[in-house]
Design an enzyme around this catalytic site. Structure first.
Site, PDB file in Angstrom:
ATOM      1  N   ARG A  24      66.504 -16.123 118.472  1.00  0.00           N
ATOM      2  CA  ARG A  24      65.630 -16.588 118.297  1.00  0.00           C
ATOM      3  C   ARG A  24      65.202 -16.997 119.939  1.00  0.00           C
ATOM      4  NH1 ARG A  24      62.509 -16.132 113.061  1.00  0.00           N
ATOM      5  NH2 ARG A  24      63.681 -14.738 112.252  1.00  0.00           N
ATOM      6  N   ARG A  28      57.551 -17.565 118.608  1.00  0.00           N
ATOM      7  CA  ARG A  28      56.159 -18.675 118.229  1.00  0.00           C
ATOM      8  C   ARG A  28      56.391 -19.978 119.579  1.00  0.00           C
ATOM      9  NH1 ARG A  28      56.020 -17.322 112.374  1.00  0.00           N
ATOM     10  NH2 ARG A  28      57.851 -17.507 113.083  1.00  0.00           N
ATOM     11  N   ARG A  37      50.816 -11.457 121.846  1.00  0.00           N
ATOM     12  CA  ARG A  37      50.971 -11.972 120.386  1.00  0.00           C
ATOM     13  C   ARG A  37      49.725 -11.531 119.901  1.00  0.00           C
ATOM     14  NH1 ARG A  37      51.296 -11.429 115.363  1.00  0.00           N
ATOM     15  NH2 ARG A  37      52.352 -12.025 113.970  1.00  0.00           N
ATOM     16  N   ASP A  73      64.010  -7.077 115.625  1.00  0.00           N
ATOM     17  CA  ASP A  73      64.042  -7.256 114.525  1.00  0.00           C
ATOM     18  C   ASP A  73      65.134  -7.124 113.313  1.00  0.00           C
ATOM     19  OD1 ASP A  73      62.598  -9.648 112.652  1.00  0.00           O
ATOM     20  OD2 ASP A  73      63.650  -8.473 111.098  1.00  0.00           O
ATOM     21  N   TYR A 148      67.291  -8.029 101.145  1.00  0.00           N
ATOM     22  CA  TYR A 148      65.664  -8.015 101.421  1.00  0.00           C
ATOM     23  C   TYR A 148      65.845  -6.905 100.905  1.00  0.00           C
ATOM     24  CZ  TYR A 148      65.509 -12.113 105.032  1.00  0.00           C
ATOM     25  OH  TYR A 148      65.460 -13.434 105.760  1.00  0.00           O
TER      26      TYR A 148
HETATM   27  O1  CP3 Z   1      66.608 -14.170 118.963  1.00  0.00           O
HETATM   28  C1  CP3 Z   1      65.623 -13.354 119.279  1.00  0.00           C
HETATM   29  O2  CP3 Z   1      65.226 -13.852 120.436  1.00  0.00           O
HETATM   30  C2  CP3 Z   1      65.153 -12.307 119.165  1.00  0.00           C
HETATM   31  C3  CP3 Z   1      65.087 -11.060 117.865  1.00  0.00           C
HETATM   32  C4  CP3 Z   1      65.375 -11.563 116.266  1.00  0.00           C
HETATM   33  C5  CP3 Z   1      63.929 -11.857 116.256  1.00  0.00           C
HETATM   34  N1  CP3 Z   1      64.300 -11.950 114.162  1.00  0.00           N
HETATM   35  C6  CP3 Z   1      62.798 -12.099 116.082  1.00  0.00           C
HETATM   36  C7  CP3 Z   1      61.056 -12.444 114.978  1.00  0.00           C
HETATM   37  C8  CP3 Z   1      66.374 -12.120 115.602  1.00  0.00           C
HETATM   38  C9  CP3 Z   1      67.727 -11.818 116.682  1.00  0.00           C
HETATM   39  C10 CP3 Z   1      65.893 -11.952 114.575  1.00  0.00           C
HETATM   40  C11 CP3 Z   1      66.767 -11.820 113.522  1.00  0.00           C
HETATM   41  C12 CP3 Z   1      65.905 -11.520 112.216  1.00  0.00           C
HETATM   42  N2  CP3 Z   1      65.147 -11.519 111.341  1.00  0.00           N
HETATM   43  C13 CP3 Z   1      67.443 -12.625 110.862  1.00  0.00           C
HETATM   44  C14 CP3 Z   1      68.465 -13.286 111.235  1.00  0.00           C
HETATM   45  C15 CP3 Z   1      68.285 -14.361 112.076  1.00  0.00           C
HETATM   46  C16 CP3 Z   1      67.873 -15.699 110.891  1.00  0.00           C
HETATM   47  O3  CP3 Z   1      66.742 -15.579 110.763  1.00  0.00           O
HETATM   48  O4  CP3 Z   1      68.335 -16.236 109.911  1.00  0.00           O
HETATM   49  C17 CP3 Z   1      65.789 -12.592 109.801  1.00  0.00           C
HETATM   50  C18 CP3 Z   1      66.773 -13.151 108.525  1.00  0.00           C
HETATM   51  C19 CP3 Z   1      64.738 -11.860 110.266  1.00  0.00           C
HETATM   52  C20 CP3 Z   1      63.973 -11.558 109.323  1.00  0.00           C
HETATM   53  C21 CP3 Z   1      62.412 -11.950 109.944  1.00  0.00           C
HETATM   54  N3  CP3 Z   1      62.396 -11.701 111.241  1.00  0.00           N
HETATM   55  C22 CP3 Z   1      62.319 -12.942 109.032  1.00  0.00           C
HETATM   56  C23 CP3 Z   1      62.359 -13.765 107.756  1.00  0.00           C
HETATM   57  C24 CP3 Z   1      60.922 -13.389 109.641  1.00  0.00           C
HETATM   58  C25 CP3 Z   1      59.831 -14.002 109.343  1.00  0.00           C
HETATM   59  C26 CP3 Z   1      60.523 -15.966 109.790  1.00  0.00           C
HETATM   60  C27 CP3 Z   1      59.083 -16.605 110.482  1.00  0.00           C
HETATM   61  O5  CP3 Z   1      59.339 -17.710 111.076  1.00  0.00           O
HETATM   62  O6  CP3 Z   1      58.112 -16.448 110.129  1.00  0.00           O
HETATM   63  C28 CP3 Z   1      61.004 -12.197 110.701  1.00  0.00           C
HETATM   64  C29 CP3 Z   1      59.987 -12.218 112.134  1.00  0.00           C
HETATM   65  C30 CP3 Z   1      60.158 -12.189 113.209  1.00  0.00           C
HETATM   66  N4  CP3 Z   1      61.572 -11.805 113.956  1.00  0.00           N
HETATM   67  C31 CP3 Z   1      59.508 -13.036 114.236  1.00  0.00           C
HETATM   68  C32 CP3 Z   1      60.567 -13.063 115.405  1.00  0.00           C
HETATM   69  C33 CP3 Z   1      59.969 -13.853 116.581  1.00  0.00           C
HETATM   70  C34 CP3 Z   1      58.436 -14.417 113.796  1.00  0.00           C
HETATM   71  C35 CP3 Z   1      57.594 -13.179 114.231  1.00  0.00           C
HETATM   72  C36 CP3 Z   1      56.340 -13.297 114.764  1.00  0.00           C
HETATM   73  O7  CP3 Z   1      55.015 -13.564 113.624  1.00  0.00           O
HETATM   74  O8  CP3 Z   1      55.663 -13.482 115.535  1.00  0.00           O
END
Ligand code: CP3
Length: 339
Positions: A24, A28, A37, A73, A148
């Site tokens: 990640r 943010r 964003r 994602d 999910y």
């Molecule tokens: O690593 C990177 O920079 C690449 C991008 C990446 C994102 N999500 C961007 C993201 C990767 C590799 C993921 C994987 C992901 N997404 C997982 C597996 C890894 C983990 O963290 O367990 C999971 C379970 C998801 C599903 C997901 N996406 C969730 C549960 C959420 C909300 C979490 C939160 O903190 O709000 C997201 C949103 C998300 N995916 C964001 C980002 C940058 C935040 C989005 C935003 O509001 O800008």
């Protein structure tokens, strides 16, 4: 010159220093990300190749990390198979139409990434052209994506998933099979677009008991990896301590560890298997001396070959950016003669 450190470490080849990237790493915690964003949804960023390219580059520019990971994602895949996904601020991902019956599984369409996920693929091609270091592709592991898809959103205990598994074992298996094949298609599309390595994120597989883990999470990830060749394949799961010896059975080339297992235990269990991880992301809330000491501990325990430094899970959104600079410097300047 191409900076192949991450690929060398993933293959277990000797390296001059241990490479580092962060799960990640775009997101943010960076002011630059929040600026892009602003006024847009997370999905806008994922589907627009210019924006996805830009936010993928941000942590590379800021911290000179040794690999980029394409901005996307894990839930784009079920969305592209017909499910209605949105990201709700404060609540995270939500499916309006979660899978609740065998008919819902049958409803999922076959993934056609060249039609539905062109934003990510175009961003990937441009990243590979622009960068002098590896660009990683990724996907969610089938079990975690199924969580999910059935629960409809994040959960602490995933009761709907566990009930679905118990009530409809055949449909659950059919769901995992469909997701496995879609995931393999998706990773192969990313490899064709230039991805130098790929990672499966199995965030919730640690929920399962050992037998269910083997039958569902491990078997479905194995089905994905068996359809992929030519680039290093990383399997990351959380809470893997109890099932560590089995992880190579997924067919992965490297194991990504969360922070709850020590690198010494992982080395003792997995031998020369390349490892990735596993600093507790919360360490980045500590002071400089603690961050450096914790990073050095991980490095020393993992050893100089077959290790890609990373966090044990995604970086937290409230992480101070200065802490990331300290961490990167700690890893980069680590001197093996001091241990
Ligand atoms: O690593 C990177 O920079 C690449 C991008 C990446 C994102 N999500 C961007 C993201 C990767 C590799 C993921 C994987 C992901 N997404 C997982 C597996 C890894 C983990 O963290 O367990 C999971 C379970 C998801 C599903 C997901 N996406 C969730 C549960 C959420 C909300 C979490 C939160 O903190 O709000 C997201 C949103 C998300 N995916 C964001 C980002 C940058 C935040 C989005 C935003 O509001 O800008």
């Amino acid at each position: 010159m191409f900076r192949s450190l991450v690929l060398d470490a993933l293959k277990g080849n000797p390296v001059d220093r241990t490479p580092i990237w962060l799960m990640r790493q775009a997101g943010r915690y960076m002011a630059e990300y929040r600026a892009v964003r602003e006024g847009r949804t997370f999905l806008d960023l994922c589907h627009d190749p210019d924006l996805a390219f830009e936010v993928t580059m941000q942590p590379i520019r800021a911290y000179d990390l040794d690999a980029a990971i394409v901005f996307a994602d894990i839930l784009l895949v079920p969305a592209a198979m017909g499910m209605d996904l949105s990201f709700i601020p404060g609540r995270g991902p939500v499916f309006a139409d979660p899978i609740a019956s065998p008919e819902d599984v049958a409803r999922l369409t076959v993934l056609a990434p060249e039609q539905s996920l062109t934003g990510t693929l175009t961003a990937l091609e441009r990243l590979v052209d622009a960068l002098d270091r590896p660009v990683l592709g990724f996907a969610g592991a089938p079990f975690t994506v199924a969580c999910y898809a059935i629960e409809g959103q994040g959960s602490k205990d995933w009761v709907k998933v566990r009930r679905f598994m118990a009530e409809y074992p055949d449909a659950f298996q059919a769901l995992l099979d469909k997701l496995s094949d879609a995931t393999a298609t998706w990773l192969n599309a990313q490899i064709n677009a230039g991805a130098h390595a790929v990672q499966l994120f199995d965030t919730w597989a640690g929920l399962l008991g050992p037998q269910d883990f083997r039958d569902y999470a491990l078997a479905s990830s194995k089905r994905v990896f068996s359809q992929i060749s030519g680039v290093p394949r990383i399997y990351f799961m959380r809470d893997s301590g109890a099932v560590l010896p089995w992880l190579p059975d997924t067919g992965c080339d490297a194991v990504g560890l969360d922070w709850r297992v020590s690198m010494s235990t992982a080395r003792a269990t997995l031998g020369n298997m390349p490892l990735q991880g596993n600093l507790d992301p919360m360490t980045l809330f500590q002071g400089e001396a603690q961050i450096r000491a914790a990073a050095h501990r991980v490095l020393a325990q993992a050893g100089p070959t077959g290790h890609v430094f990373n966090l044990g899970h995604g970086i937290h959104r409230f992480t101070p950016p200065e802490a990331v600079s300290i961490l990167v410097d700690a890893v980069r300047s680590f001197d093996w003669r001091t241990i």
